[in-house]
Each structure stands twice: as structure tokens, then as C-alpha cells.
Design a protein around this motif. Structure first.
Motif, mmCIF file in Angstrom:
data_model
loop_
_atom_site.group_PDB
_atom_site.id
_atom_site.type_symbol
_atom_site.label_atom_id
_atom_site.label_comp_id
_atom_site.label_asym_id
_atom_site.label_seq_id
_atom_site.Cartn_x
_atom_site.Cartn_y
_atom_site.Cartn_z
ATOM 1 N N SER A 172 -17.260 17.779 46.137
ATOM 2 C CA SER A 172 -16.575 18.543 44.858
ATOM 3 C C SER A 172 -15.718 17.789 44.057
ATOM 4 N N ILE A 173 -14.846 16.779 44.478
ATOM 5 C CA ILE A 173 -14.381 15.753 43.820
ATOM 6 C C ILE A 173 -15.260 14.805 42.945
ATOM 7 N N GLU A 174 -16.277 14.448 43.859
ATOM 8 C CA GLU A 174 -17.071 13.589 42.972
ATOM 9 C C GLU A 174 -18.007 14.441 41.797
ATOM 10 N N ALA A 175 -18.192 15.711 42.109
ATOM 11 C CA ALA A 175 -18.817 16.474 40.954
ATOM 12 C C ALA A 175 -17.825 16.615 39.947
ATOM 13 N N TYR A 176 -16.649 17.024 40.299
ATOM 14 C CA TYR A 176 -15.531 17.271 39.134
ATOM 15 C C TYR A 176 -15.624 15.982 38.474
ATOM 16 N N LYS A 177 -15.556 14.848 38.796
ATOM 17 C CA LYS A 177 -15.277 13.484 38.036
ATOM 18 C C LYS A 177 -16.669 13.144 37.311
ATOM 19 N N SER A 178 -17.864 13.634 37.697
ATOM 20 C CA SER A 178 -18.874 13.364 36.999
ATOM 21 C C SER A 178 -19.466 14.314 35.879
ATOM 22 N N ILE A 186 -13.584 22.570 36.237
ATOM 23 C CA ILE A 186 -12.669 23.635 36.962
ATOM 24 C C ILE A 186 -13.292 24.009 38.248
ATOM 25 N N ALA A 187 -14.518 24.332 38.150
ATOM 26 C CA ALA A 187 -15.347 25.031 39.353
ATOM 27 C C ALA A 187 -15.199 23.982 40.584
ATOM 28 N N PHE A 188 -15.601 22.908 40.297
ATOM 29 C CA PHE A 188 -15.488 22.003 41.298
ATOM 30 C C PHE A 188 -14.240 21.539 41.949
ATOM 31 N N PHE A 189 -13.228 21.482 40.819
ATOM 32 C CA PHE A 189 -11.880 21.252 41.349
ATOM 33 C C PHE A 189 -11.443 22.488 42.328
ATOM 34 N N SER A 190 -11.702 23.548 41.714
ATOM 35 C CA SER A 190 -11.278 24.845 42.848
ATOM 36 C C SER A 190 -11.979 24.864 44.135
ATOM 37 N N LEU A 191 -13.086 24.469 44.213
ATOM 38 C CA LEU A 191 -13.797 24.243 45.463
ATOM 39 C C LEU A 191 -13.223 23.148 46.156
ATOM 40 N N ILE A 242 -15.388 31.660 40.724
ATOM 41 C CA ILE A 242 -16.155 32.859 40.633
ATOM 42 C C ILE A 242 -15.873 33.523 39.305
ATOM 43 N N ARG A 243 -14.689 33.714 38.833
ATOM 44 C CA ARG A 243 -14.225 34.176 37.674
ATOM 45 C C ARG A 243 -15.022 33.796 36.239
ATOM 46 N N PRO A 244 -14.905 32.438 36.143
ATOM 47 C CA PRO A 244 -15.636 31.851 34.948
ATOM 48 C C PRO A 244 -17.128 32.053 35.027
ATOM 49 N N LYS A 245 -17.693 31.793 34.122
ATOM 50 C CA LYS A 245 -19.095 31.947 33.972
ATOM 51 C C LYS A 245 -20.045 31.277 34.704
ATOM 52 N N SER A 246 -19.502 30.085 35.531
ATOM 53 C CA SER A 246 -20.165 29.447 36.459
ATOM 54 C C SER A 246 -20.831 30.140 37.426
ATOM 55 N N ALA A 247 -20.320 31.107 37.821
ATOM 56 C CA ALA A 247 -20.620 32.178 39.157
ATOM 57 C C ALA A 247 -21.074 33.433 38.477
#
Length: 247
Positions: A172-178, A186-191, A242-247
Motif C-alpha cells: 500500500s505504501i509503495e502504491a501510495y508513492k507510485s 488517499i486510498a492506498f494510504f488509508s489501507l 470506501i467513501r471516495p470514488k475508488s470503491a
């Protein structure tokens, strides 16, 4: 001060908050029909059930002749209650831990789906095998009053959590940075925060169990910190993923 009653009140508060978040997640899933949201709902449902059974253990202690027994394997006074096999495992948090183990297994499936990777056969076998071992230990490797076995039970789940949530957090951290898009960052940081929070739940729970081995009554600050991190994990997952449009 009756620490069991304090724990009962605290967990009542946790259950109310967690149930509200669970309802919001379910509503989101029913609108979007997103499979990842369903996995998160199932994870959180099992975690809520784990808190509910911990809460039920306190109701049983407060309202019946059954009590918490520590450092006294096979106590002389066995509880005179219906369904003693089930009741004793509720009181000694074995059912609670079982539902946590189920939540961890579903988290593994979520991790694979979120990051679009295929199952690695060897890793999948290890995850499912250790999950089966943890579940069997929860329910059957049990001796009332044997606090060491209880601590091992919590340790099993902590190891299982590390197996799943540490890689989940790292990915999740790697995805957040990439990624560049704010919503997905925000989604990956939250995960990542969710993963860390769930790990800390059982780090603190295990510490609380260990203090009991050394003579405390439990319900130390570590106990309250543990359940607090359940809510932190829930809120970050809902508000950020979940709340953002990513989910």
C-alpha cells in the motif's frame, strides 16, 4: 472499580461505532456492487463479531457464576452453565480470536485482488494452512485457566496478522508513492494505516495477556489501546478507501 464492567462499557462504545461504519460500508457496496468493497465488508463484519463475542464474555462474567480464571489450569470450580464448551470459549476469548483469524484470511484475498497479482501457490498454501492451524488452536487447543495457552493463541493470530498485513502495508505504501491521482493516493494510504492499526490491535492484546501471566487482572491500558485501533482501522478504511470514488 470493576474492570470487567469498565471493559463492557468500552466495548459497547466500540461496537456501536464499528456497527455504524459497517452499515455505511454495506450501503456503499449495495450502491456500487464493487467486489473489493464486499471483501472489506466481510473483513469488518468478522472483526465486529470478534468484538461482540469479547463483549458477550463480559456479560457472562457480570451476570452468571462464571468468572475469568488465570494461571490456574483446570480450576476446581468449573462453571455450571448450559453449553459449557461454547460458553467457556466465549469467556476466554477463543471465539473472538477465531473471527479475527477469519478476517485475516479474507484480508489476504483482498490484498491479492487490490494489487492485481496472482496467487503464489506456495504462499497460498502457507496462508491457508496457518489459518487452519490458528482456527483449530482457537477452538480445540484449550484448557480453562491456562493463561500460557491463551497467550500462545493470541501470538498465533499476531503472527498470522504479520504474515498478511505487513506485506499489505508495504504494498500500500509503495502504491501510495507510485500513483499521482489524489484519490488513489488517499486510498492506498488509508489501507496502509488500516493494516498497521490491525497489527497493533493484537500487539497490544498480546501484551495485555502477558501481563496477566505475571499477575495482573488484565484490562491494562494495552487492552483499551487494542480496541481503539480497531476503530482507527475501520475509519481510515472507510473514509480513505470506501467513501471516495475508488470503491
Amino acid at each position: 472499580m470493576n474492570l470487567v464492567f469498565v471493559g463492557f462499557l468500552f466495548e459497547s462504545f466500540i461496537i456501536i461505532l464499528a456497527t455504524l461504519v459497517l452499515i455505511l460500508i454495506l450501503k456503499r457496496y449495495l450502491i456500487k456492487k464493487h467486489r473489493l468493497t464486499l471483501y472489506l465488508f466481510l473483513i469488518f463484519l468478522n472483526l465486529v463479531l470478534s468484538v461482540v463475542f469479547s463483549w458477550l464474555s463480559k456479560i457472562l462474567v457480570l451476570t452468571t457464576n462464571i468468572d475469568y480464571v488465570y494461571n490456574e489450569p483446570n480450576p476446581a470450580a468449573q462453571p455450571n452453565v448450559p453449553f459449557p464448551w461454547l460458553v467457556t470459549r466465549i469467556v476466554d476469548f477463543r471465539i473472538t480470536v477465531f473471527f479475527v483469524a477469519v478476517a485475516i484470511l479474507i484480508s489476504y484475498i483482498l490484498k491479492v485482488k487490490v494489487f492485481g497479482t496472482d496467487y503464489v501457490t506456495s504462499h497460498k498454501i502457507i496462508v491457508y494452512s496457518f489459518g487452519a492451524y490458528t482456527g483449530i488452536f482457537c477452538l480445540f487447543v484449550y484448557q480453562r485457566g491456562n493463561t500460557l495457552l491463551d497467550a500462545i493463541n493470541f501470538l498465533n493470530v499476531l503472527v498470522y496478522m504479520f504474515m498478511i498485513y505487513v506485506p499489505f502495508m508495504i504494498r500500500s505504501i509503495e502504491a501510495y508513492k507510485s500513483v499521482e491521482e489524489k484519490t488513489y493516493r488517499i486510498a492506498f494510504f488509508s489501507l496502509a494505516i488500516m493494516s498497521l492499526s490491525f497489527i497493533l490491535v493484537f500487539v497490544f492484546t498480546l501484551i495485555d495477556r502477558i501481563t496477566i501471566i505475571f499477575g495482573t487482572e488484565g484490562f491494562t491500558p494495552f487492552y483499551f489501546a487494542a480496541w481503539t485501533f480497531v476503530i482507527i482501522g475501520f475509519l481510515f478504511a472507510y473514509l480513505g478507501y470506501i467513501r471516495p470514488k475508488s470503491a
